[in-house]
Design a protein around this motif. Structure first.
Motif, PDB file in Angstrom:
ATOM      1  N   GLU A   1     -20.539  16.767   9.938  1.00  0.00           N
ATOM      2  CA  GLU A   1     -20.997  16.657  11.373  1.00  0.00           C
ATOM      3  C   GLU A   1     -20.171  16.085  12.130  1.00  0.00           C
ATOM      4  O   GLU A   1     -19.972  16.565  13.368  1.00  0.00           O
ATOM      5  CB  GLU A   1     -22.369  16.113  11.408  1.00  0.00           C
ATOM      6  CG  GLU A   1     -23.356  15.940  12.636  1.00  0.00           C
ATOM      7  CD  GLU A   1     -23.667  17.418  12.919  1.00  0.00           C
ATOM      8  OE1 GLU A   1     -23.725  17.540  14.315  1.00  0.00           O
ATOM      9  OE2 GLU A   1     -23.858  18.308  12.315  1.00  0.00           O
TER      10      GLU A   1
ATOM     11  N   TYR B   1     -16.829  16.085  11.856  1.00  0.00           N
ATOM     12  CA  TYR B   1     -15.888  17.109  12.083  1.00  0.00           C
ATOM     13  C   TYR B   1     -16.331  18.110  13.147  1.00  0.00           C
ATOM     14  O   TYR B   1     -15.534  18.515  14.114  1.00  0.00           O
ATOM     15  CB  TYR B   1     -15.419  17.755  10.964  1.00  0.00           C
ATOM     16  CG  TYR B   1     -14.608  19.063  11.074  1.00  0.00           C
ATOM     17  CD1 TYR B   1     -13.436  19.053  11.653  1.00  0.00           C
ATOM     18  CD2 TYR B   1     -15.371  20.340  11.112  1.00  0.00           C
ATOM     19  CE1 TYR B   1     -12.694  20.265  11.896  1.00  0.00           C
ATOM     20  CE2 TYR B   1     -14.589  21.469  11.461  1.00  0.00           C
ATOM     21  CZ  TYR B   1     -13.258  21.495  11.864  1.00  0.00           C
ATOM     22  OH  TYR B   1     -12.575  22.701  12.030  1.00  0.00           O
ATOM     23  N   LYS B   2     -17.432  18.822  13.065  1.00  0.00           N
ATOM     24  CA  LYS B   2     -18.182  19.537  14.020  1.00  0.00           C
ATOM     25  C   LYS B   2     -18.196  18.972  15.349  1.00  0.00           C
ATOM     26  O   LYS B   2     -17.725  19.861  16.376  1.00  0.00           O
ATOM     27  CB  LYS B   2     -19.439  19.912  13.584  1.00  0.00           C
ATOM     28  CG  LYS B   2     -19.945  21.178  14.452  1.00  0.00           C
ATOM     29  CD  LYS B   2     -21.472  21.345  13.907  1.00  0.00           C
ATOM     30  CE  LYS B   2     -22.169  22.393  15.017  1.00  0.00           C
ATOM     31  NZ  LYS B   2     -23.573  22.529  14.566  1.00  0.00           N
ATOM     32  N   CYS B   3     -18.719  17.932  15.709  1.00  0.00           N
ATOM     33  CA  CYS B   3     -18.664  17.327  17.106  1.00  0.00           C
ATOM     34  C   CYS B   3     -17.292  17.063  17.138  1.00  0.00           C
ATOM     35  O   CYS B   3     -16.863  17.299  18.509  1.00  0.00           O
ATOM     36  CB  CYS B   3     -19.268  15.858  16.686  1.00  0.00           C
ATOM     37  SG  CYS B   3     -21.209  15.938  16.512  1.00  0.00           S
TER      38      CYS B   3
ATOM     39  N   GLU C   1     -15.912  20.436  18.529  1.00  0.00           N
ATOM     40  CA  GLU C   1     -16.565  20.940  19.901  1.00  0.00           C
ATOM     41  C   GLU C   1     -16.000  20.116  21.127  1.00  0.00           C
ATOM     42  O   GLU C   1     -15.988  20.703  22.250  1.00  0.00           O
ATOM     43  CB  GLU C   1     -18.175  20.622  19.889  1.00  0.00           C
ATOM     44  CG  GLU C   1     -18.714  21.986  18.821  1.00  0.00           C
ATOM     45  CD  GLU C   1     -20.132  21.455  18.624  1.00  0.00           C
ATOM     46  OE1 GLU C   1     -20.653  20.418  19.027  1.00  0.00           O
ATOM     47  OE2 GLU C   1     -20.897  22.112  17.717  1.00  0.00           O
TER      48      GLU C   1
ATOM     49  N   THR D   1     -10.752  24.895  15.395  1.00  0.00           N
ATOM     50  CA  THR D   1     -11.549  25.475  14.448  1.00  0.00           C
ATOM     51  C   THR D   1     -10.927  25.519  12.996  1.00  0.00           C
ATOM     52  O   THR D   1      -9.902  25.577  12.705  1.00  0.00           O
ATOM     53  CB  THR D   1     -12.127  26.868  14.761  1.00  0.00           C
ATOM     54  OG1 THR D   1     -10.572  27.528  14.809  1.00  0.00           O
ATOM     55  CG2 THR D   1     -12.708  26.904  16.106  1.00  0.00           C
TER      56      THR D   1
END
Length: 532
Positions: A404, A406-408, A411, A417
């Motif tokens: 989570e 890494y995803k934030c 973004e 990506t």
């Protein structure tokens, strides 16, 4: 084809020539620093005498190839024996390039026998469920999940009838059918009446009893060496006992297509292609032996293979032996709530429901089912201990938090990506903790699940063993290895392009660890947690 530990060991042993298995896989970190597999010196001396292993054999080992065989880097004699190292970057690439193949059970080459799992403890009410019976219930549920995952057709008996039992099983995340219609008992009753021994004048039959049936001939015929108690001589036949037999009989005779797996029974499906496994507590075994023999006595189509998986006693340190299963659950639930007293967010309600069950299942299933189990109820629920279900769930949540994060960050534009897996450079994975996670957790996981699902169907005797402790022990060790690695290595480094290659390789490794962990928890009926 995926790489396999069993396939590699088989090829290594075959390369040494005729004889029994010699090689074994290393698991300890200090040994994995210098080798991955070892053929011990004494075993080699027994095979080749005092002479060294022929050079041609060593050359053959280095050049080993074949389906599922891991690529070899080197094989050399050492004081401990023949030490073999794999081409680790190639193994990383093969395994992490197809994570799904390693995070799922291996499909069986052929369908095995159909299995009826019978757990007599589920015929009562929750408040009457002893801890030893709860252990049998959890073993049966776990075994059913593993067998289903290997596409074995399984029927669960009995369907629970007590109105409070479904709610309790739902709390424990035990997936078991509820009752529908009762099976017909007329044919069994007629056969039982014909087999009754004449009643003694002094014997008054209790309500619902039809009389006694002699079992001594069957005990002698089956052979006492198979495991039946020599004291079995007769059985009091009651309406309740006939109802139990009728339900088992129906499970075998009316084997329906398992719609959840899309599997139909084999064309020759009959009593001979079915195995009934009675998962019983040690206190229930004598009565279950009577039921087995009575089934054979009253039903000519009864399965020839009935096996007993007997769960050992459960002892409670510092507590009376009268503790019931619901009391045990409430105690663990209260301990979880106390440990998290300051967390009142509604999102924590699900965690409060999962953690007590994880604690109970790891306590009950981490010991081989045949062995005695000692519970220490005074132990608090904490994520600090390394042997508990709470510790495993804590590390599951840490993995979720990592991805989570890494995803934030992605973004927000800090990280790019995730690139195609085929473009990753796995030679950048050179930390010993990374190899430990891949070699001890991801690579052998399908084999471990297969071993858990392997029931010795054709083994002689009444009793059967099952390795239902393997998944819990594996998940605990995986969590310990991950925790040690995670505490030492900073996965999400500074957002600098020259560091992204190693970061993505590490994230792909931890993706594989996460998938293996989730599959292992699913075999226990536990959901992954996103935070804790």
């Amino acid at each position: 084809m995926r790489l396999g530990v069993e396939e590699t060991l088989g090829a290594l042993n075959a390369a040494l020539g005729p004889g029994g298995p010699v090689w074994f896989k290393e698991t300890r970190a200090r040994h994995l620093r210098v080798r991955d597999f070892l053929a011990p010196r004494r075993a080699l001396q027994a095979r080749f005498g005092d002479d060294q292993v022929p050079e041609r054999v060593v050359h053959a080992i280095v050049g080993l190839q074949g389906p599922g065989v891991a690529p070899v880097l080197s094989c050399a004699p050492t004081p401990a024996g023949l030490a073999l190292r794999l081409r680790r970057s190639a193994v990383f690439e093969r395994v992490l390039g197809s994570v799904a193949a390693y995070a799922a059970p291996t499909a069986p080459a052929a369908l095995g026998p159909r299995v009826v799992l019978h757990c007599p403890a589920l015929r009562g009410s929750p408040c009457a469920l002893r801890l030893s019976q709860l252990r049998a219930v959890l073993v049966a549920d776990h075994l059913a999940r593993v067998l289903h995952a290997h596409r074995v057709s399984v029927r669960l008996v009995p369907a629970v009838r007590d109105p409070h039992m479904p709610t309790f099983l739902q709390q424990l995340r035990v997936d078991w059918p509820a009752a529908s219609e009762r099976a017909a008992t007329e044919a069994l009753r007629s056969r039982a009446l014909a087999e009754l021994t004449p009643a003694r004048n002094t014997e008054a039959l209790p309500p619902g009893a039809l009389g006694r049936v002699c079992l001594k001939e069957l005990v002698d015929e089956r052979g006492r060496t198979t495991g039946y108690d020599p004291n079995l001589d007769s059985c009091l036949v009651t309406e309740d006992l006939l109802a139990v037999l009728a339900e088992l009989q129906q499970a075998v005779q009316d084997w329906a297509e398992d719609s959840s797996l899309g599997l139909a029974a084999a064309p020759d499906a009959g009593a001979d292609s079915c195995m009934v496994v009675h998962v019983v507590s040690c206190e229930e075994e004598f009565q279950q032996q009577k039921l087995d023999l009575l089934w054979w006595k009253l039903d000519d189509q009864a399965p020839l293979r009935q096996k007993h998986l007997v769960c050992g006693p459960v002892k409670v340190a510092g507590a009376p032996g009268t503790l019931t299963a619901p009391e045990y659950y409430e105690l663990r639930h209260a301990q979880v709530c106390k440990a998290s007293a300051l967390k009142h967010d509604p999102a924590w309600m699900e965690i409060f429901r999962v953690l007590p069950v994880a604690t109970i299942k790891f306590e009950m299933l981490s010991t081989a089912p045949q062995s005695q189990l000692l519970l220490a109820l005074a132990d608090s629920i904490s994520t600090k201990g390394t042997k508990s279900g709470t510790f495993v769930m804590y590390n599951c949540a840490r993995l979720a938090t990592l991805f989570e994060s890494y995803k934030c960050s992605m973004e927000q534009g800090l990280y790019p990506t995730f690139p195609p897996v085929s473009s990753l450079d796995f030679s950048l994975l050179h930390d010993e903790g990374e190899w430990l996670l891949l070699f001890n957790s991801v690579l052998p996981f399908p084999d471990l699940l297969s071993q858990t699902a392997a029931l010795p169907c054709t083994a002689p005797g009444l009793h059967i063993t099952a390795r239902t402790e393997m998944v819990c022990k594996f998940l605990v060790q995986l969590s310990m290895d991950f925790s040690s690695y995670y505490n030492r290595v900073h996965i999400l480094g500074e957002p600098r392009p020259h560091l992204f290659g190693q970061m993505f390789a590490r994230l792909q490794l931890l993706r594989a660890v996460r998938e293996v962990l989730h599959t292992g928890l699913a075999m226990l009926g536990l959901p992954p947690l996103s935070h804790i």
